[in-house]
Design a protein around this motif. Structure first.
Motif, PDB file in Angstrom:
ATOM      1  N   SER A 101       3.205   2.071   7.043  1.00  0.00           N
ATOM      2  CA  SER A 101       2.491   1.977   7.011  1.00  0.00           C
ATOM      3  C   SER A 101       2.961   0.074   7.082  1.00  0.00           C
ATOM      4  CB  SER A 101       3.181   1.956   4.981  1.00  0.00           C
ATOM      5  OG  SER A 101       2.428   2.689   4.674  1.00  0.00           O
ATOM      6  N   THR A 110       4.386   8.676   0.907  1.00  0.00           N
ATOM      7  CA  THR A 110       4.392   7.752   2.433  1.00  0.00           C
ATOM      8  C   THR A 110       5.699   6.972   3.073  1.00  0.00           C
ATOM      9  OG1 THR A 110       2.188   7.334   1.246  1.00  0.00           O
ATOM     10  CG2 THR A 110       2.398   5.928   3.177  1.00  0.00           C
ATOM     11  N   ILE A 129      -6.165   0.169  -5.825  1.00  0.00           N
ATOM     12  CA  ILE A 129      -6.680   0.030  -4.502  1.00  0.00           C
ATOM     13  C   ILE A 129      -7.755   0.097  -4.980  1.00  0.00           C
ATOM     14  CG2 ILE A 129      -6.758   2.316  -3.102  1.00  0.00           C
ATOM     15  CD1 ILE A 129      -3.855   3.219  -3.053  1.00  0.00           C
ATOM     16  N   ALA A 177       0.806   4.086  -2.940  1.00  0.00           N
ATOM     17  CA  ALA A 177       0.467   5.247  -2.620  1.00  0.00           C
ATOM     18  C   ALA A 177       1.907   6.303  -2.821  1.00  0.00           C
ATOM     19  CB  ALA A 177       0.895   5.911  -0.738  1.00  0.00           C
ATOM     20  N   ASN A 178       3.380   6.262  -2.477  1.00  0.00           N
ATOM     21  CA  ASN A 178       4.167   6.687  -3.285  1.00  0.00           C
ATOM     22  C   ASN A 178       4.452   7.540  -4.621  1.00  0.00           C
ATOM     23  OD1 ASN A 178       5.536   6.704  -0.686  1.00  0.00           O
ATOM     24  ND2 ASN A 178       6.732   4.870  -0.583  1.00  0.00           N
ATOM     25  N   ARG A 198      -1.166  -5.052  -4.692  1.00  0.00           N
ATOM     26  CA  ARG A 198      -1.120  -3.675  -4.853  1.00  0.00           C
ATOM     27  C   ARG A 198       0.321  -3.078  -5.484  1.00  0.00           C
ATOM     28  NH1 ARG A 198      -4.701  -1.818   0.596  1.00  0.00           N
ATOM     29  NH2 ARG A 198      -5.888  -2.302  -0.790  1.00  0.00           N
ATOM     30  N   VAL A 212      -3.247   3.277  -9.522  1.00  0.00           N
ATOM     31  CA  VAL A 212      -2.920   3.219  -8.286  1.00  0.00           C
ATOM     32  C   VAL A 212      -4.095   2.916  -8.053  1.00  0.00           C
ATOM     33  CG1 VAL A 212      -2.241   4.727  -6.751  1.00  0.00           C
ATOM     34  CG2 VAL A 212      -0.596   4.672  -8.171  1.00  0.00           C
ATOM     35  N   ILE A 213      -5.020   4.665  -8.629  1.00  0.00           N
ATOM     36  CA  ILE A 213      -6.431   4.030  -8.285  1.00  0.00           C
ATOM     37  C   ILE A 213      -7.633   3.354  -8.191  1.00  0.00           C
ATOM     38  CG2 ILE A 213      -9.059   5.859  -7.869  1.00  0.00           C
ATOM     39  CD1 ILE A 213      -6.366   7.089  -6.552  1.00  0.00           C
ATOM     40  N   ILE A 221       2.134   8.986  -5.831  1.00  0.00           N
ATOM     41  CA  ILE A 221       1.555   9.772  -5.728  1.00  0.00           C
ATOM     42  C   ILE A 221       1.514  10.912  -4.323  1.00  0.00           C
ATOM     43  CG2 ILE A 221      -1.497  10.539  -5.196  1.00  0.00           C
ATOM     44  CD1 ILE A 221      -2.313   7.732  -6.275  1.00  0.00           C
ATOM     45  N   GLY A 270       0.676  -1.449  -0.416  1.00  0.00           N
ATOM     46  CA  GLY A 270       0.031  -0.220  -0.353  1.00  0.00           C
ATOM     47  C   GLY A 270       1.046   1.132  -0.141  1.00  0.00           C
ATOM     48  N   ALA A 271       1.861   1.113   0.633  1.00  0.00           N
ATOM     49  CA  ALA A 271       2.691   1.969   0.404  1.00  0.00           C
ATOM     50  C   ALA A 271       3.375   2.652  -0.781  1.00  0.00           C
ATOM     51  CB  ALA A 271       3.484   2.209   1.947  1.00  0.00           C
TER      52      ALA A 271
END
Length: 181
Positions: free
Chosen positions: A60, A55, A122, A49-50, A109, A118-119, A52, A45-46
């Motif tokens: 995480s 993180t 997720i 997210a990185n 992920r 990403v979106i 965008i 997840g990190a």
């Protein structure tokens, strides 16, 4: 040992309900496998997210482990203590391991390495985890109804969401920007 871990991952990704009925996967190593899955889920997840927002991978991973315990507590209390189908002898450890296994789709992920993916990844993995949690809850708690398992997971999710939002909102007053009028 590694082969058994990969078998758990594949069966969980396939939403194989028999995974949660086989006591062989809930032994001593099960708690470590579930913990490793949760840490990998948090790190993945990190990484996603990185692309965008920056993180911390360590935070995480820690957050994933805390989330694992919180999900397990709510599913156990709601499913075993409040709304069990019959006299249920399910242990918290079995629920904890099942919730960990159910988070296996989150490992995917790692593939969200570009902002365009990403979106969608997720959202896909989150719905997959939710479906896996419903299956694991139904199987581990020996529920007759998938609707009841869905209700237990949804109620747990809503409580966790409410508590998370309440926590964030309480911290908003501590921010310097909240003093601007």
């Amino acid at each position: 040992m590694f082969g058994e871990f990969l078998n758990i991952i594949v069966r969980s990704l396939k939403l194989d309900k028999t995974l949660y009925k086989d006591n062989k996967y809930f032994g001593e190593a099960g708690i470590y496998f579930a913990g490793l899955i949760m840490i990998l889920d948090g790190v993945a997840g990190a990484v996603a997210a990185n692309s965008i927002v920056k993180t911390s991978i360590g935070i995480s991973g820690l957050t994933a482990v805390i989330t694992w315990f919180v999900w397990s507590i709510f599913i156990y209390v709601i499913g075993v203590k409040l709304f069990s189908d019959k006299e249920n002898k399910v242990t918290f450890k079995k629920v904890l391991i099942g919730v960990g296994y159910a988070h296996t789709p989150g490992i995917l992920r790692f593939f969200a390495i570009t902002p365009d993916f990403v979106i969608p990844i997720i959202f896909l993995t989150q719905f997959w985890i939710f479906a896996s949690l419903i299956i694991s809850t139904k199987q581990i708690l020996n529920l007759k109804s998938s609707f009841k398992a869905f209700g237990i997971v949804l109620l747990s999710f809503l409580i966790i969401g409410f508590l998370s939002i309440s926590f964030v909102m309480s911290r908003m007053n501590a921010l310097p920007i909240s003093n601007i009028t």
